[in-house]
Design a protein around this motif. Sequence first.
Motif, PDB file in Angstrom:
ATOM      1  N   CYS A  71     -23.548  66.742  -7.292  1.00  0.00           N
ATOM      2  CA  CYS A  71     -23.482  68.169  -6.958  1.00  0.00           C
ATOM      3  C   CYS A  71     -24.872  68.697  -6.601  1.00  0.00           C
ATOM      4  N   CYS A  74     -27.324  69.081  -9.776  1.00  0.00           N
ATOM      5  CA  CYS A  74     -27.722  67.810 -10.405  1.00  0.00           C
ATOM      6  C   CYS A  74     -28.651  67.018  -9.488  1.00  0.00           C
ATOM      7  N   CYS A 111     -19.094  64.938  -8.769  1.00  0.00           N
ATOM      8  CA  CYS A 111     -20.461  64.777  -9.271  1.00  0.00           C
ATOM      9  C   CYS A 111     -20.560  63.568 -10.201  1.00  0.00           C
ATOM     10  N   GLU A 114     -22.248  64.275 -13.673  1.00  0.00           N
ATOM     11  CA  GLU A 114     -21.395  64.907 -14.685  1.00  0.00           C
ATOM     12  C   GLU A 114     -20.261  63.978 -15.120  1.00  0.00           C
TER      13      GLU A 114
HETATM   14 ZN   LIG Z   1     -23.517  67.983 -11.160  1.00  0.00          ZN
END
Ligand SMILES: [Zn+2]
Length: 313
Positions: A71, A74, A111, A114
């Motif tokens: 993402c 991140c 992502c 994550e």
């Molecule tokens: Zn992320």
Amino acid sequence: MSVRGRVLVNVEALNMTESVGNYVKHRRVPVIMPEGGYTTYFVPAISGESIAHGFQEVLAEEAKKKNLPVCKLCERGIFLKSTNENVFKESFDSDPPKDEFEFERNVVEKCTVEDVGGFLYAPRAGGNVKRTSNFFTGYMVPVKEALEGVVIEPQLHSRYALGTPFVEGGQGQMIYYVELSSAVYTFSFDLDTRYIGKTTFSYEKAGNDVVENRAERVDAALDAVKKFLIEFAFGAKKTRFLPVLDWESLIIAVSDDVWTVPSPYTKNYIENTNRKKEKVDYNTELFLYPENGSFEEVVVDAVDKAKKRVNGS
Ligand SMILES: [Zn+2]
């Protein structure tokens, strides 16, 4: 994969807490040492949060190299990780799904950081969604033999501007203190690949595959472990307080089920690890430094073997 080690880190300022005026403090934690009774020592430490931040930065890079999704936040090392609606919108350029299962599915799909490192969605209106991190780490503390002898020392530094007009503004001689420490530290890091690329939150649908390329995700996580260990890729203040470091020993275990290496706090952890493997073995393979080669060889071998297991060859 389970990693434990002992690393000598000299003149480090890897994890600082508050600054009081011009004085920057090193993190300290209480540690209990049994010696007849129990004595508490306040010792320098490096937090698991600091280690996790470093690992996730490396992971974001490795994922991007493999064209896996990361993402917007991140990828820049800002690990707000879907904290609320606004963060979600900024990260993914879309509105958060209302359904909890869909929410997790969405984040995992889009992502990799994550997916591997977990997140906690806590919007104001309620409806929290949590994903537990698939990697585990914790405080680095001085090893038992070093505990009594370890000190934290404030070092004076100054910045001179004498002979310039800035002296009048009080900038002529700035002095500041940075607390340094030197110790043999414990190191712990585990990676559980079981739920990478899968849902976990809804108990009815836990373990559903989200991505088709699960092995690629696991490979990215393993490559991140490799780079992270070899480059010691965590900690603060490394531009001017780059520590002088030397790994004393390291054990990496690769297993088909959860199998963690015993704590490196005491010197006999290598013996403890071998003894544990005699009693409990999930196709567990051990990679030891210095016994099995150079530090880099041991890390690369362990990661290669783990990748082969994931890719089924
Ligand atoms: Zn992320």
